[in-house]
Design a protein around this motif. Structure first.
Motif, PDB file in Angstrom:
ATOM      1  N   UNK A  79       0.806  -1.214   0.000  1.00 30.06           N
ATOM      2  CA  UNK A  79       0.000   0.000   0.000  1.00 30.06           C
ATOM      3  C   UNK A  79       0.842   1.268   0.000  1.00 30.06           C
ATOM      4  N   UNK A  80       0.165   2.394   0.264  1.00 24.48           N
ATOM      5  CA  UNK A  80       0.829   3.699   0.254  1.00 24.48           C
ATOM      6  C   UNK A  80       1.976   3.726   1.261  1.00 24.48           C
ATOM      7  N   UNK A  81       3.126   4.228   0.828  1.00 29.67           N
ATOM      8  CA  UNK A  81       4.334   4.351   1.648  1.00 29.67           C
ATOM      9  C   UNK A  81       4.942   3.005   2.038  1.00 29.67           C
ATOM     10  N   UNK A  82       4.488   1.909   1.458  1.00 23.24           N
ATOM     11  CA  UNK A  82       5.065   0.607   1.759  1.00 23.24           C
ATOM     12  C   UNK A  82       6.437   0.473   1.096  1.00 23.24           C
ATOM     13  N   UNK A  83       7.239  -0.445   1.625  1.00 21.62           N
ATOM     14  CA  UNK A  83       8.619  -0.615   1.170  1.00 21.62           C
ATOM     15  C   UNK A  83       8.698  -1.314  -0.184  1.00 21.62           C
ATOM     16  N   UNK A  84       7.968  -2.421  -0.336  1.00 22.08           N
ATOM     17  CA  UNK A  84       8.143  -3.262  -1.521  1.00 22.08           C
ATOM     18  C   UNK A  84       7.841  -2.542  -2.836  1.00 22.08           C
ATOM     19  N   UNK A  85       6.773  -1.747  -2.931  1.00 18.61           N
ATOM     20  CA  UNK A  85       6.542  -1.039  -4.196  1.00 18.61           C
ATOM     21  C   UNK A  85       7.695  -0.114  -4.576  1.00 18.61           C
ATOM     22  N   UNK A  86       8.324   0.499  -3.594  1.00 21.51           N
ATOM     23  CA  UNK A  86       9.467   1.374  -3.885  1.00 21.51           C
ATOM     24  C   UNK A  86      10.634   0.585  -4.452  1.00 21.51           C
ATOM     25  N   UNK A  87      10.827  -0.622  -3.956  1.00 18.36           N
ATOM     26  CA  UNK A  87      11.890  -1.471  -4.497  1.00 18.36           C
ATOM     27  C   UNK A  87      11.556  -1.908  -5.919  1.00 18.36           C
ATOM     28  N   UNK A  88      10.300  -2.257  -6.146  1.00 11.46           N
ATOM     29  CA  UNK A  88       9.885  -2.701  -7.475  1.00 11.46           C
ATOM     30  C   UNK A  88       9.867  -1.569  -8.505  1.00 11.46           C
TER      31      UNK A  88
END
Length: 549
Positions: free
Chosen positions: A277-286
């Motif tokens: 979700x918003x501000x989560x770590x994994x999406x930023x890595x992806x």
């Protein structure tokens, strides 16, 4: 704590049995594999599994170098992505979450069309990104504790379907617990039906540090079944993680009423944080693609681009949209793709005014245009390409003018796809909108307002792309573009068939879409092999340019 009936039923998918010639999908039979294994061997091994067809050959429920050397290079887990890269992804993820935290990433099960007829399996892309594991009914638990775990600071556990020779006769090989350890590099492996027991421990036992979290997208509230009467909104707005899956019960049963046998709330329930979700770590890595990912995306774009060429060449008056759909599907599969990355839009004539037209059953008529929005999936990574071309191979003068206007705007947006320009997707949307308004005002010989342009150009100019076609949707479009991001650029104009517009433009829909890798000062167009210049398109349609394998 009691596990609800639907959870027991759902997880029984992990251990089917056969009786005679009929499969019992919800059997409660005992799995044949041991309940737990711990890795003490190298990650990649030539160990012989129960379902191997040749001595020394590793058989899984997905291609490997041992069984598919034409698809997977030595040292890679999936096409183009190495075991080392998957390990680095897990390390970066672990480094980005608080110490003592536990991440739970659940995969998907098979989806069924009816009875025992299942759809082609597609994995939860978060699980795929961290592990490369591409079989149904699996989950990963990553436990971070920098004070232990052999100096690595985390433990990586896979829950998978155990090997079962009687079932594998029907469905083919599985990785099993051994494959989870040997091929996918897990530190330990358990049967999938043990996952609820482990979740109870995670939720009820104290976490080691005060700032520790439980990170998962498994819901913590009871799921609602699909309703035939309720509107689910536009298809493009649907969540990437389905709400109604067997795994949807894994945490929701913690919210049973106080009259149940387990009225107490688990200690750690309030510490649950979203995985994607918003501000989560994994999406930023992806969001930032590695060099290996970009190479796989290049191949995905190359395959789909050549599929567009082949489909253009197959177009002529009287062919059906369904036929062109099949040409594209065959074109990407024979070049090594797993298939189309989404249900394609193959819209002839006025059907192009329907943005997500997927009926694909009309006949393409002389003088009309074909708008085809279609991509392929290679190694799990998507391409997303739209091209518009004349059914008879020659643009009319009005078609040419409107097409040239859209192409001009698309090129202007692509020119901004670099870090130096310091723009975001919202900036590119505003640029496309204003430029299209200028171009359409010229063509229609009157000044167009904002509201009217929203009718002519009703969608956004682009989105993130990667393992999902609409990748990591929790990342806001106001995020500045940085090197390694991958986006689409897809302006379009859709002229209503009304008296408000010159007759020669009515009912025409044109969209041009490319996949773009952001660089520091420039960009890479991954879909460059799909022609978009008018002269090139007409040459392909005339058979002057051959397709490439």
């Amino acid at each position: 704590m009691k596990i609800p009936t639907q959870l027991t039923r759902a997880l029984a998918l992990a251990r089917p049995a056969t009786h005679g010639t009929s499969r019992i999908l919800f059997s409660q039979s005992t799995c044949l594999a041991p309940s737990i294994l711990t890795r003490s061997r190298p990650v990649l091994s030539a160990r012989l599994f129960a379902t191997s067809s040749k001595p020394g050959q590793l058989s899984l429920g997905q291609p490997s170098h041992s069984t598919h050397p034409h698809l997977i290079n030595k040292g890679d887990i999936t096409p183009g992505i190495s075991a080392t890269e998957y390990a680095l992804r897990r390390q970066r993820f672990a480094d980005s979450i608080p110490d003592g935290s536990i991440a739970i990433v659940a995969g998907y099960t098979l989806r069924y069309a009816t009875g025992g007829i299942f759809h082609e399996f597609h994995q939860n892309t978060d699980l795929f990104y961290l592990t490369g594991f591409n079989e149904p009914d699996a989950a990963m638990i990553l436990e971070k504790d920098t004070s232990k775990f052999d100096g690595k600071g985390f433990k990586y556990t896979l829950f998978v379907r155990p090997k079962d020779p009687s079932t594998e006769i029907w469905d083919g090989p599985r990785a099993g617990l051994e494959g989870a350890l040997e091929y996918f590099g897990a530190d330990s492996a358990h049967p999938i039906h043990k996952l609820p027991e482990r979740l109870l421990q995670v939720l009820k036992n104290p976490l080691p540090y005060s700032g520790a979290q439980i990170i998962t997208d498994l819901p913590t509230t009871p799921p609602m079944p699909p309703s035939g009467s309720a509107s689910l909104g536009h298809a493009a707005s649907a969540p990437s993680t389905p709400a109604w899956t067997p795994y949807a019960t894994l945490l929701s049963y913690m919210h049973e009423s106080s009259t149940s046998t387990t009225p107490d709330k688990p200690l750690n329930l309030y510490k649950v944080r979203t995985l994607s979700g918003y501000n989560a770590v994994l999406p930023r890595l992806r969001l930032i693609k590695s060099e290996q990912e970009i190479q796989v995306l290049r191949q995905s774009g190359r395959i789909a681009g050549r599929g567009h060429v082949e489909t253009m060449a197959a177009t002529k008056p009287g062919v059906s949209e369904a036929y062109l759909h099949s040409v594209m599907d065959h074109a990407v599969r024979r070049r090594g793709a797993d298939g189309l990355s989404y249900v394609p839009v193959v819209a002839s004539g006025k059907n192009a005014l329907i943005l997500h037209y997927v009926i694909n059953r009309h006949i393409a008529n002389d003088g009309d245009l074909i708008l085809m929005d279609a991509g392929g999936e290679y190694g799990g990574y998507a391409s997303d390409i739209t091209r518009t071309w004349p059914v008879n191979g020659k643009f009319t003068d009005p078609q040419k003018k409107l097409y040239s206007a859209v192409l001009k705007v698309q090129k202007a947006c692509i020119d901004k796809c670099n870090e130096r320009s310091n723009v975001c997707l919202e900036d590119l949307q505003n640029l496309a909108f204003e430029l299209l308004k200028v171009e359409c005002s010229k063509l229609f010989k009157r000044k167009l307002g904002h509201a009217e342009m929203n009718t002519l150009y009703p969608h956004h100019v682009g989105h993130w792309m990667g393992l999902d076609v609409h990748d990591i949707q929790s990342i806001n479009r106001s995020t500045k573009l940085r090197k390694g991001m991958v986006i689409t650029i897809e302006p379009g104009v859709y002229v209503p068939n009304t008296d408000n517009y010159p007759e020669e433009y009515r009912g025409i829909g044109i969209r041009i879409e490319d996949d773009v890798v952001i660089g520091e000062d420039t960009c890479i167009v991954l879909s460059a092999e799909a022609p978009k210049e008018i002269e090139d398109i007409e040459a392909v349609c005339a058979g002057l340019v051959g397709t490439r394998d």
